[in-house]
Design a protein around this motif. Structure first.
Motif, short mmCIF file in Angstrom:
data_model
loop_
_atom_site.label_atom_id
_atom_site.label_comp_id
_atom_site.label_asym_id
_atom_site.label_seq_id
_atom_site.Cartn_x
_atom_site.Cartn_y
_atom_site.Cartn_z
N LEU A 1 4.50 -0.66 -9.11
CA LEU A 1 5.67 -1.20 -8.80
C LEU A 1 6.45 0.21 -9.16
O LEU A 1 7.44 0.48 -8.19
N LEU A 2 6.50 0.78 -10.26
CA LEU A 2 7.44 2.22 -10.34
C LEU A 2 7.10 3.19 -9.45
O LEU A 2 7.89 4.07 -9.00
N LEU A 3 5.55 3.41 -9.27
CA LEU A 3 5.11 4.36 -8.38
C LEU A 3 5.77 4.08 -7.07
O LEU A 3 6.49 5.11 -6.32
N GLY A 4 5.89 2.77 -6.50
CA GLY A 4 6.35 2.44 -5.06
C GLY A 4 7.89 2.89 -5.05
O GLY A 4 8.28 3.15 -3.94
N LEU A 5 8.64 2.57 -6.08
CA LEU A 5 10.00 2.58 -6.24
C LEU A 5 10.49 4.32 -6.41
O LEU A 5 11.52 4.80 -5.99
N ILE B 1 4.34 -5.86 -0.38
CA ILE B 1 5.28 -6.12 0.49
C ILE B 1 6.53 -6.19 -0.12
O ILE B 1 7.73 -5.76 0.21
N LEU B 2 6.71 -6.84 -1.19
CA LEU B 2 7.75 -7.20 -2.24
C LEU B 2 8.44 -5.43 -2.38
O LEU B 2 9.63 -5.27 -2.37
N ILE B 3 7.52 -4.67 -2.86
CA ILE B 3 7.87 -3.38 -3.30
C ILE B 3 8.66 -2.63 -2.13
O ILE B 3 9.81 -2.20 -2.33
N LEU B 4 8.10 -2.70 -1.03
CA LEU B 4 8.69 -2.01 0.31
C LEU B 4 9.90 -2.72 0.61
O LEU B 4 10.73 -2.11 1.11
N ALA B 5 10.01 -4.17 0.43
CA ALA B 5 11.32 -4.85 0.83
C ALA B 5 12.34 -4.61 -0.17
O ALA B 5 13.45 -4.16 0.12
N GLY C 1 -1.47 -6.85 -15.07
CA GLY C 1 -0.09 -6.96 -14.95
C GLY C 1 0.53 -5.86 -15.24
O GLY C 1 1.36 -5.18 -14.56
N LEU C 2 0.08 -4.81 -16.29
CA LEU C 2 0.48 -3.58 -16.48
C LEU C 2 0.17 -2.70 -15.35
O LEU C 2 1.26 -2.06 -15.13
N SER C 3 -0.69 -2.76 -14.83
CA SER C 3 -1.42 -2.02 -13.69
C SER C 3 -0.48 -2.34 -12.30
O SER C 3 0.30 -1.45 -11.69
#
Length: 505
Positions: free
Chosen positions: A339-343, A235-239, A332-334
């Motif tokens: 996160l990078l994929l989502g952005l 949800i944070l990534i989408l936010a 954590g690395l995953s």
């Protein structure tokens, strides 16, 4: 104005949207034609698709109860709980945690689970014990199991109801959960359906744009099993992509407060009992069938042990604190990669896709992967990638692992059933099929035109809730840093912005 997709369009036929099902439908004449009226949508018909799926869920749960019935009396002789595939922690821990003696969880005996699960055990177990004291002819263990099976089944039905509500255009997707052999064999192995049901309700409330209540239920789920709190990460990534941080903050604060409130009584008055869950997880060695277990097996094959040589997995097995750090670091690395994929994805990923990836990554690199943990992934994959072919292959691998696992447990008692290599092979198949599902989800994030859910919802994310809308400007700049173009949301928003400017002129 919200661009949340409407759900009043006709249902999508599974035989036309899923290649695997379309192939099977050829045995009965192929999928319905484009002008045919689906039988379940005809006016006045009782057996609509949602009702059929709910009925199938109840049927599978009834079969699950029958499948566990040989173990209900607690008379587990000659490894019958493994030979009949009916083992359940619910019955075993009724006695192991002292509930059969009237011990209150955490007060009289430390419980190895988070507090909501402990509360649940006590709320059902203590009345059974009290009734058994006045009725010595009943089998308390059987009554306790049946009470738990009934309530956990209600949570399973609630989960299916949420899946149906979230996919009104694709009701048959929920059948993947309803008829899964994973549900059949694992529904009441432990109390995981409690957390799954709470998390599903939280996700539903998020979609209904009630972030505070969504956080409350995710917090309750995390106080039953840890994993529901992971949903706040996607949800944070989408936010971040939409620039709408307030809904995420509301959910996060509500989840944190809820978790703290339900934990506080045990934390404050029975602190040592409260710590047992955390200490147990920090001290536990490598568990059956995990990535680390598989690696340790091959360490033993490749290293002769001459002069004290040890492979890295065997060394980690002997150094649990370091193993914990390595496991957390890989997870954590995953999460950073997700996160990078989502952005960087050309179109904002769907919430369910990111949630599945995070929970799957946790299991893939965890040192503990109990047999019932597979239930965590089942509703998420239904929402993330509802294609039957790969899910059936994964389900077969999970059932194969279950059979090998019980054979290994029998072997641990001194009677060899299968070679150790066979169990490792089954463990590897489970690991690989989950990893393949992750790869397929990643591919559909990077190539959203392959996403069948987006196709059904006109390219939108039906689970976006309050995060529906275009990307913020910096996303396009961030993507260009990596040699990528503007995001699809930015391109879609550009004509609307140009039109608005023209109207002002």
């Amino acid at each position: 104005m919200s661009t949340q997709p409407s759900t009043d369009r006709p249902e999508v036929s599974k035989a036309t949207s899923d290649g695997f099902v379309r192939g099977l439908s050829q045995f009965i004449g192929g999928p319905l034609g484009s002008h045919a009226v689906p039988p379940e949508t005809r006016p006045g018909r009782f057996w609509t698709a949602p009702r059929i799926v709910l009925a199938l869920t109840c049927l599978v749960l009834a079969f699950s109860w029958v499948q566990k019935s040989p173990c209900m009396d607690g008379n587990w002789q000659k490894n019958s709980q493994y030979t009949r595939y009916c083992y359940t922690d619910v019955l075993a821990l009724y006695f192991a945690e002292g509930i059969n003696e009237g011990k209150v969880p955490y007060v009289d005996h430390p419980v190895e689970y988070p507090v909501v699960t402990g509360y649940f055990m006590g709320a059902l177990g203590l009345p059974v014990h009290s009734y058994g004291e006045s009725h010595p002819d009943i089998n308390q263990g059987t009554w306790f199991y049946n009470a738990n099976a009934l309530v956990l089944s209600l949570f399973a039905v609630a989960t299916v109801a949420v899946l149906l509500a979230l996919r009104r255009r694709r009701p048959w997707d929920a059948a993947i959960f309803a008829v899964s052999p994973i549900l059949l064999f694992s529904a009441t192995v432990n109390w995981d359906l409690l957390a799954i049901g709470l998390a599903a309700i939280g996700l539903y409330l998020w979609v209904k744009r009630k972030p505070v209540w969504a956080g409350v239920f995710l917090g309750l789920g995390a106080a039953a099993k840890l994993w529901p709190i992971f949903i706040l990460g996607p949800i944070l990534i989408l936010a971040l992509r939409t620039g709408k941080l307030r809904p995420w903050v509301s959910s996060f604060v509500a989840a944190a407060v809820t978790w703290a409130v339900v934990n506080f009584p045990v934390f404050y008055w029975y602190h040592e009992s409260w710590l047992r869950f955390f200490r147990l997880n920090s001290e536990r060695p490598i568990d059956w069938g995990t990535f680390w277990y598989i690696g340790r097996y091959f360490d033993g094959k490749w290293n002769t042990g001459v002069d004290g040589d040890q492979g890295p997995f065997q060394w980690l097995s002997n150094n649990i604190p370091t193993l914990n750090y390595v496991s957390y670091a890989l997870f954590g690395l995953s999460c950073l990669a997700i996160l990078l994929l989502g952005l960087l994805a050309p179109r904002r990923p769907r919430l369910a896709q990111l949630a599945f990836l995070v929970v799957a990554a946790f299991l893939l690199f965890s040192k503990v992967w109990s047999q019932q943990y597979v239930l965590w992934l089942l509703p998420l994959i239904v929402l993330a990638r509802p294609k039957w072919g790969a899910i059936i292959a994964w389900s077969i691998a999970e059932v194969g692992y279950l059979a090998a696992f019980y054979a290994e447990l029998i072997g641990a008692g001194g009677k060899t059933v299968i070679p150790e290599g066979t169990f490792v092979l089954a463990s590897t198949a489970r690991f690989v099929t989950v990893a393949v599902l992750c790869g397929l989800v990643v591919r559909e994030i990077w190539r959203p035109e392959l996403d069948v859910v987006r196709q059904s919802y006109d390219g939108a994310d039906p689970d976006a809730g309050p995060l529906d809308g275009p990307d913020v400007r910096w996303i396009s700049g961030f993507r260009r840093t990596f040699g990528l173009g503007r995001s699809k949301e930015a391109l879609d928003a550009a004509p609307a912005a140009s039109e608005s400017a023209a109207l002002k002129v």
